[in-house]
Design a protein around this motif. Structure first.
Motif, PDB file in Angstrom:
ATOM      1  N   VAL A   1      22.623   1.392 -36.574  1.00 39.79           N
ATOM      2  CA  VAL A   1      23.570   1.204 -35.471  1.00 39.79           C
ATOM      3  C   VAL A   1      24.549   2.374 -35.466  1.00 39.79           C
ATOM      4  CG1 VAL A   1      23.368  -1.301 -35.507  1.00 39.79           C
ATOM      5  CG2 VAL A   1      25.116  -0.177 -36.913  1.00 39.79           C
ATOM      6  N   LEU A   2      25.129   2.618 -34.316  1.00 37.73           N
ATOM      7  CA  LEU A   2      26.029   3.742 -34.159  1.00 37.73           C
ATOM      8  C   LEU A   2      27.306   3.518 -34.958  1.00 37.73           C
ATOM      9  CD1 LEU A   2      26.049   6.408 -32.414  1.00 37.73           C
ATOM     10  CD2 LEU A   2      27.602   5.185 -30.882  1.00 37.73           C
ATOM     11  N   PRO A   3      27.577   4.346 -35.982  1.00 33.32           N
ATOM     12  CA  PRO A   3      28.803   4.165 -36.766  1.00 33.32           C
ATOM     13  C   PRO A   3      30.028   4.631 -35.978  1.00 33.32           C
ATOM     14  CG  PRO A   3      27.614   6.101 -37.521  1.00 33.32           C
ATOM     15  CD  PRO A   3      26.741   5.447 -36.501  1.00 33.32           C
ATOM     16  N   GLN A   4      31.134   3.969 -36.216  1.00 32.28           N
ATOM     17  CA  GLN A   4      32.389   4.337 -35.568  1.00 32.28           C
ATOM     18  C   GLN A   4      33.142   5.284 -36.498  1.00 32.28           C
ATOM     19  OE1 GLN A   4      32.985   3.323 -32.311  1.00 32.28           O
ATOM     20  NE2 GLN A   4      30.869   2.597 -32.618  1.00 32.28           N
ATOM     21  N   LEU A   5      33.204   6.537 -36.103  1.00 34.67           N
ATOM     22  CA  LEU A   5      33.797   7.558 -36.948  1.00 34.67           C
ATOM     23  C   LEU A   5      35.133   8.016 -36.376  1.00 34.67           C
ATOM     24  CD1 LEU A   5      30.589   9.771 -37.498  1.00 34.67           C
ATOM     25  CD2 LEU A   5      31.400   7.848 -38.884  1.00 34.67           C
ATOM     26  N   GLN A   6      36.179   7.888 -37.164  1.00 32.98           N
ATOM     27  CA  GLN A   6      37.506   8.328 -36.747  1.00 32.98           C
ATOM     28  C   GLN A   6      37.882   9.683 -37.342  1.00 32.98           C
ATOM     29  OE1 GLN A   6      39.133   6.531 -34.431  1.00 32.98           O
ATOM     30  NE2 GLN A   6      37.310   5.210 -34.490  1.00 32.98           N
ATOM     31  N   SER A   7      37.176  10.078 -38.385  1.00 28.48           N
ATOM     32  CA  SER A   7      37.484  11.335 -39.058  1.00 28.48           C
ATOM     33  C   SER A   7      36.231  11.870 -39.727  1.00 28.48           C
ATOM     34  CB  SER A   7      38.577  11.131 -40.108  1.00 28.48           C
ATOM     35  OG  SER A   7      38.063  10.362 -41.202  1.00 28.48           O
ATOM     36  N   TRP A   8      36.308  13.110 -40.190  1.00 26.33           N
ATOM     37  CA  TRP A   8      35.178  13.678 -40.916  1.00 26.33           C
ATOM     38  C   TRP A   8      35.017  13.041 -42.290  1.00 26.33           C
ATOM     39  CZ3 TRP A   8      31.410  15.732 -38.521  1.00 26.33           C
ATOM     40  CH2 TRP A   8      31.616  16.428 -37.325  1.00 26.33           C
TER      41      TRP A   8
ATOM     42  N   GLU B   1      40.409  19.660 -41.288  1.00 22.51           N
ATOM     43  CA  GLU B   1      39.979  18.377 -41.842  1.00 22.51           C
ATOM     44  C   GLU B   1      38.520  18.407 -42.245  1.00 22.51           C
ATOM     45  OE1 GLU B   1      40.789  14.242 -39.996  1.00 22.51           O
ATOM     46  OE2 GLU B   1      38.629  14.614 -39.681  1.00 22.51           O
ATOM     47  N   PHE B   2      37.687  19.090 -41.448  1.00 25.87           N
ATOM     48  CA  PHE B   2      36.269  19.136 -41.774  1.00 25.87           C
ATOM     49  C   PHE B   2      36.042  19.788 -43.124  1.00 25.87           C
ATOM     50  CE2 PHE B   2      32.261  21.470 -41.916  1.00 25.87           C
ATOM     51  CZ  PHE B   2      31.361  20.422 -41.734  1.00 25.87           C
ATOM     52  N   VAL B   3      36.704  20.912 -43.377  1.00 30.30           N
ATOM     53  CA  VAL B   3      36.525  21.621 -44.644  1.00 30.30           C
ATOM     54  C   VAL B   3      36.982  20.746 -45.807  1.00 30.30           C
ATOM     55  CG1 VAL B   3      37.206  23.629 -45.998  1.00 30.30           C
ATOM     56  CG2 VAL B   3      36.736  23.886 -43.560  1.00 30.30           C
ATOM     57  N   ALA B   4      38.112  20.057 -45.639  1.00 31.98           N
ATOM     58  CA  ALA B   4      38.615  19.180 -46.704  1.00 31.98           C
ATOM     59  C   ALA B   4      37.654  18.032 -46.976  1.00 31.98           C
ATOM     60  CB  ALA B   4      39.989  18.647 -46.331  1.00 31.98           C
ATOM     61  N   ALA B   5      37.076  17.468 -45.908  1.00 35.33           N
ATOM     62  CA  ALA B   5      36.127  16.363 -46.076  1.00 35.33           C
ATOM     63  C   ALA B   5      34.832  16.856 -46.718  1.00 35.33           C
ATOM     64  CB  ALA B   5      35.833  15.720 -44.724  1.00 35.33           C
ATOM     65  N   LEU B   6      34.395  18.042 -46.321  1.00 39.99           N
ATOM     66  CA  LEU B   6      33.209  18.638 -46.926  1.00 39.99           C
ATOM     67  C   LEU B   6      33.435  18.888 -48.414  1.00 39.99           C
ATOM     68  CD1 LEU B   6      30.401  20.022 -46.645  1.00 39.99           C
ATOM     69  CD2 LEU B   6      31.635  22.140 -46.096  1.00 39.99           C
ATOM     70  N   GLU B   7      34.627  19.323 -48.749  1.00 38.36           N
ATOM     71  CA  GLU B   7      34.987  19.556 -50.156  1.00 38.36           C
ATOM     72  C   GLU B   7      34.870  18.263 -50.959  1.00 38.36           C
ATOM     73  OE1 GLU B   7      39.222  20.150 -52.383  1.00 38.36           O
ATOM     74  OE2 GLU B   7      38.806  21.494 -50.691  1.00 38.36           O
TER      75      GLU B   7
ATOM     76  N   MET C   1      28.207  25.682 -38.351  1.00 37.03           N
ATOM     77  CA  MET C   1      29.291  24.961 -39.020  1.00 37.03           C
ATOM     78  C   MET C   1      30.680  25.439 -38.607  1.00 37.03           C
ATOM     79  SD  MET C   1      30.006  24.295 -43.091  1.00 37.03           S
ATOM     80  CE  MET C   1      28.756  23.016 -43.348  1.00 37.03           C
ATOM     81  N   PRO C   2      30.904  26.747 -38.393  1.00 40.32           N
ATOM     82  CA  PRO C   2      32.244  27.170 -37.966  1.00 40.32           C
ATOM     83  C   PRO C   2      32.714  26.483 -36.691  1.00 40.32           C
ATOM     84  CG  PRO C   2      30.980  29.066 -38.697  1.00 40.32           C
ATOM     85  CD  PRO C   2      30.020  27.895 -38.650  1.00 40.32           C
ATOM     86  N   TRP C   3      31.794  26.081 -35.835  1.00 38.45           N
ATOM     87  CA  TRP C   3      32.179  25.425 -34.595  1.00 38.45           C
ATOM     88  C   TRP C   3      32.592  23.965 -34.804  1.00 38.45           C
ATOM     89  CZ3 TRP C   3      27.725  27.286 -30.824  1.00 38.45           C
ATOM     90  CH2 TRP C   3      27.856  28.669 -30.635  1.00 38.45           C
ATOM     91  N   ILE C   4      32.227  23.414 -35.935  1.00 35.28           N
ATOM     92  CA  ILE C   4      32.604  22.025 -36.238  1.00 35.28           C
ATOM     93  C   ILE C   4      34.064  21.950 -36.665  1.00 35.28           C
ATOM     94  CG2 ILE C   4      32.053  19.990 -37.628  1.00 35.28           C
ATOM     95  CD1 ILE C   4      29.269  21.175 -38.080  1.00 35.28           C
TER      96      ILE C   4
END
Length: 477
Positions: A79-86, A121-127, A112-115
């Motif tokens: 099912v489609l997850p509800q995502l509020q953040s990375w 926030e994306f970089v921190a979440a990826l970390e 990835m740079p376009w994300i």
């Protein structure tokens, strides 16, 4: 799927990472249109577990919704997850990926740079995802890809935070060599010979996407017209899009390239400062980014230290655009068919052939039989000699560890190159000036690089070695 041309080393590295007994963090970089996505998709093919492509200038909420939709399509979620953040997005991956039956879970982030977005926030979440979960396992292969090479370098490869030293494999995708372009032509049943392929290389370099637009049943001038000059040309608008996608403050990068394009022999950093007015760390960063994207190459002149570095524009498409497409600004049929025979094009081709040679140093080493000898390649410019003598320069000097130095001359001709008596005398004078000013004790050899060799006439004795176009097409790996 279309056949992958060349890229043997890169394919081998991706395969090594896939079969590795640890988790791998792979960064694939390279200029726009160079074939990064094509490489990853072909090399890993149906082994990619999850693939997401960043959307240029798309807000975070839209990116997250698309990310959720792709997870459903990939079978990671029902099912489609509800995502509020990375952080939410990576949490779902951590929960669902272990349920996948594949031994190695390949996660491919394209562009990835376009994300990424303001706030990082994306970089921190990826970390958090990599350090706190993926790197602790042995079944994850994370592939990050993007055209904005400077972003990949700053935020992944040379990250000064939690991702510092976490990248386990870096693949920098280079333009096709002449040999790889020939492989491409042959794969399409084209009949172009090495001379024609070299001419097209002058206009578009080794960028695979540009080669894919060619009609190989037609000639060079017809293809150049179709790509650049006809109404609705295939690459109309490519220049602005190329630089806007690759660089923030792209006009500043274009200004550097414009300056270098008008000085094909290259400029020092101070000369660039004088030419565009920029200086300091900002200019250094821009020059570094251009070099990382294979738009600029550097050479340290013989006898000079690092601060004498010469910067040269080396992106063939950019050089062609700035010299002929932009100034002419014409979109008419058969324009290049009439322009290509002009003296201005002949002069430009001569300069561009030098650049081709400098981009094929390995082939030159093989042709000289010195592939196993350590060498140093540089440029050389004479200092002031006297009021009556002109300065001279050598575009490629190959200094060998066995105390032999090649002074290379590049000549683009339609047949055997003929050395006149006056030109032979000029070469002898150049050798003596070089020996005097460089203080070298090496044996000095004049080496010609020409399409069809040098005619063995009365002045041939000044030539110690001769490299032909066919040798520049040799495969070196």
């Amino acid at each position: 799927m279309e056949k992958l041309i060349g890229r043997d080393r890169e394919i081998a590295e991706l395969e090594r990472c896939f079969v590795s007994e640890r988790s791998e963090f792979v960064v694939v970089s390279g200029r726009r249109r160079i074939g990064k996505t094509f490489l990853v998709n072909n090399a890993l093919n149906d082994r990619i577990t999850f693939s997401y492509i960043g959307s240029h200038k798309s807000p975070k909420a839209r990116q997250l919704r698309r990310f959720a939709q792709v997870m459903v399509k990939a079978g990671i979620c029902d099912v489609l997850p509800q995502l509020q953040s990375w952080y939410d997005a990576f949490d779902v991956l951590e929960t669902m990926l272990p349920r996948m039956s594949t031994k190695k879970k390949v996660i491919f982030f394209d562009e990835m740079p376009w994300i990424d977005s303001p706030g990082r926030e994306f970089v921190a979440a990826l970390e958090d995802f990599w350090n706190g979960w993926a790197s602790l396992r042995d079944d994850i292969m994370l592939v990050a890809c993007g055209s904005a090479t400077s972003w990949l370098v700053d935020h992944l490869i040379y990250n000064q935070g939690g991702l510092h030293n976490r990248v386990t494999s870096r693949i920098s995708l280079q333009p096709f060599s002449l040999n790889e372009c020939k492989q491409y032509v042959e794969s399409k049943n084209g009949t172009w010979d090495n001379y024609l392929i070299t001419q097209m290389y002058m206009y578009i370099g080794g960028v695979p996407f540009y080669w894919s637009l060619l009609d190989l049943s037609k000639g060079i001038t017809e293809n150049v017209d179709a790509l650049f000059f006809m109404p609705g040309a295939k690459l109309q608008g490519e220049f602005d899009e190329l630089y806007q996608v690759l660089f923030n403050n792209f006009n500043d990068y274009v200004a550097i390239m414009r300056l270098l394009a008008t000085h094909r022999e290259g400029l020092t950093r101070q000369q660039i400062v004088d030419g565009i007015g920029a200086s300091g760390g900002t200019l250094s960063k821009r020059l570094m980014n251009l070099e990382r994207c294979n738009f600029v190459m550097t050479q340290t002149p013989t006898g000079k230290k690092r601060n004498g570095t010469i910067y040269r524009a080396c992106d063939f498409y950019t050089l062609f655009y700035l010299r002929f497409i932009e100034p002419e600004h014409q979109f008419v049929k058969h324009y290049w068919n009439s322009k290509s025979a002009s003296q201005s094009v002949a002069i430009w081709q001569g300069l561009t052939f030098e650049l081709i040679g400098m981009m094929h140093i390995d082939q030159i080493r093989m042709a000289l039989g010195i592939y196993g000898i350590n060498i140093r390649c540089s440029a050389w410019r004479s200092s002031d000699i006297s009021e009556t003598e002109k300065k001279t320069q050598i575009d490629l000097v190959i200094e060998r560890a066995d105390h032999v130095t090649h002074l290379c001359e590049f000549k683009f001709s339609q047949g055997e190159f003929v050395i006149t008596s006056s030109y032979a005398q000029k070469l002898r004078e150049r050798i003596e000036i070089f020996r005097s000013q460089s203080k070298t004790r090496d044996s000095l050899l004049i080496t010609f690089v020409t399409p069809f060799g040098v005619q063995k006439g009365k002045n041939y004795s000044v030539v110690q070695s001769n490299i032909t176009l066919d040798q520049l097409f040799w495969k070196t790996w």
